[in-house]
Write an enzyme that holds these catalytic residues in place. Sequence first.
Site, PDB file in Angstrom:
ATOM      1  N   LYS A  44       0.930  -1.337   0.017  1.00  0.00           N
ATOM      2  CA  LYS A  44      -0.013   0.015   0.048  1.00  0.00           C
ATOM      3  C   LYS A  44       0.737   1.054  -0.035  1.00  0.00           C
ATOM      4  CE  LYS A  44      -3.779   1.744   2.821  1.00  0.00           C
ATOM      5  NZ  LYS A  44      -4.739   1.636   3.978  1.00  0.00           N
ATOM      6  N   SER A  93      -9.391   1.872   2.822  1.00  0.00           N
ATOM      7  CA  SER A  93      -8.261   2.584   1.816  1.00  0.00           C
ATOM      8  C   SER A  93      -7.336   1.665   1.261  1.00  0.00           C
ATOM      9  CB  SER A  93      -7.687   3.569   2.765  1.00  0.00           C
ATOM     10  OG  SER A  93      -6.785   2.971   3.945  1.00  0.00           O
ATOM     11  N   SER A  94      -7.283   0.240   1.424  1.00  0.00           N
ATOM     12  CA  SER A  94      -6.230  -0.440   0.555  1.00  0.00           C
ATOM     13  C   SER A  94      -6.710  -0.912  -0.751  1.00  0.00           C
ATOM     14  CB  SER A  94      -6.086  -1.775   1.550  1.00  0.00           C
ATOM     15  OG  SER A  94      -5.388  -1.242   2.805  1.00  0.00           O
ATOM     16  N   ILE A 143      -7.833   0.721   9.706  1.00  0.00           N
ATOM     17  CA  ILE A 143      -8.143   1.469  11.122  1.00  0.00           C
ATOM     18  C   ILE A 143      -9.681   1.426  11.329  1.00  0.00           C
ATOM     19  CG2 ILE A 143      -7.999   3.649   9.939  1.00  0.00           C
ATOM     20  CD1 ILE A 143      -6.801   2.700  13.563  1.00  0.00           C
ATOM     21  N   GLY A 144     -10.488   1.311  10.146  1.00  0.00           N
ATOM     22  CA  GLY A 144     -12.060   1.161  10.396  1.00  0.00           C
ATOM     23  C   GLY A 144     -12.534   0.114   9.233  1.00  0.00           C
ATOM     24  N   GLY A 145     -11.661  -0.644   8.696  1.00  0.00           N
ATOM     25  CA  GLY A 145     -12.214  -1.649   7.611  1.00  0.00           C
ATOM     26  C   GLY A 145     -11.136  -1.644   6.460  1.00  0.00           C
ATOM     27  N   SER A 146     -10.071  -0.942   6.476  1.00  0.00           N
ATOM     28  CA  SER A 146      -9.450  -0.571   5.277  1.00  0.00           C
ATOM     29  C   SER A 146      -8.657  -1.612   4.823  1.00  0.00           C
ATOM     30  CB  SER A 146      -8.367   0.457   5.433  1.00  0.00           C
ATOM     31  OG  SER A 146      -8.918   1.631   5.861  1.00  0.00           O
TER      32      SER A 146
END
Length: 569
Positions: A132, A207-208, A228-231
């Site tokens: 990433k 985000s990934s 951090i929240g589902g990335s």
Amino acid sequence: AAFALLCSSVAAVGIWKWWGKRQIQKKIEDAQRTRDESVKKMAKAVQQFREQVPSVQTDVILSLPLLELTEKLQEGSLSPRTVLYTYLEKALQVTQQTNCLRHFIPESEEQLQEIEQRREKGLLYGIPISIKDHIGHKGHLSTCGLVHCLGAPVQEDSVVVKVLKKQGAIPFAMTNVPQSLFNYDCSNPIFGQTVNPFNHQKSPGGSSGGEGALIAGGGSILGIGSDIGGSIRLPSSFCGLCGLKPTAERLRAHLKYPTSSPDHPLQFPCALGPMARDVDSLVLCMKALLCQELFHLDPTVPPIPFNDEVYSSSAPLRIGYYDTDGYFLLPPCMRRAVWETRGALQAAGHELVPFSPPRIHHVMTELFLKTFFADGGCAWLDMFTGDIVDPGLKPQVNCCKIPRLGKKLLALILKPLFLLLKFKSIVTISTCRSVKDMWNHHHQIRAYRTEFITQWRELQLDVVLCPVLGPAFTTGYPGKLLTAISSTMLYNVLNFPAGVVPVTTVTEADEEELKLYRGCCDDPWDQMLKQAVAGAVGLPVAVQCVALPWQEELCLRLMKEVETLSCEK
């Protein structure tokens, strides 16, 4: 004279703004040019290799699962050079279709020469791996999709990259991310929108998201993301991959972040984890990473090697399950996946127990969002100073820009209209206004973790099966539905290991049932979710598997069981 002075002042301000925007645009153009040059360089290198070795069976190599590929590399029936250039060629094709790559890593050719001369072959010997954007690689930028991060390249490999190289892996590409990493779409003003390889109208998640698109498109066999929240889990769900978010400290992330990045708040440390096509690949990656080299390079990581005994056990599991957290009702296909998986696990001899996660509204509004926006979003907004805001982030940015008094008045006006707490929670994010408030907030997070674990222990659960957000959203919608990620963010608040496994696909019947979807409250946000996931027939549908902290092996064991049973259907 006064009028002339005023006119000249206005003109000067206008020229200054124009000059600032021109400088931003120049930096963006320079970054895009650098990326294009790296693509051309890699295309030329691939062409030269194809001319030298024209008989490579590309399709055969690309079809090999990671374990088989590793075996062939270890025994010498395939060379690292052949495998690297095969994946480079495929990655070029995939990024042309999806815009998933931020940059090729030309040093991969040097890394290739270095590992070919080694006597000891690591667990990932000769495996091309993608990383990433913000995972530091020496000599390359960690942009986070922000113009002001287009400065000095990283001076040293991050710990995870050093360990991967020690194990023989070859990092060959860095993948695209949403601006500031604070979105589960994948778009930024520098490198543009990444799309889902299965449907270009759909998002790969974030985000990934660049990792998700590249691996799902076949251009990488293993990638490293962050969560951090589902990335990690959301791109895995959207793209039909397996992805693991470990306990954050198991693979501690010492990463380059923009100042005050929301992807690394104090109470929710960022978790690094693998993304791949199957669970076996995640297991091999975790075994490779949890080694003495990692424990030596980063003494803050507990020296706990991978426990193969736990992962390989065949003892029946006591599995808690739920199909909704009561905060954001997921589409019918995601709930169907949980129920079908529950039935398959029960038929396989496991014990399934209903489980209801406590107080999710409290978790979303008072714990999760308050952690991210403890200062009302001021630090996050500062990241966009001298930058262009990506359209996908404008809803959140505009909400944060509303003055505190304006947010209170807006909430007061909306309350009688019965608009959902989901909207109110974004507009009226409560802030920590003193050090005492912050300490109290930290205490609330710890207290909730204790409450959750107590409920888990009372039911004597080994693991939990639950839904994950999906199927893939149409691009542009994730930025409008921040609070729809309650299914994944819960386990960041708790810091539990959680993984995603694809188990089925969206059917015509699911699409018909979606037309009747009303959500929890049939409010504008429920209707927006319905629009976001429409038109997804054939796209992947996944479930989420969860274990207690430091029990990654148990989480992976449930994931493997789910994967095996779904393949038998």
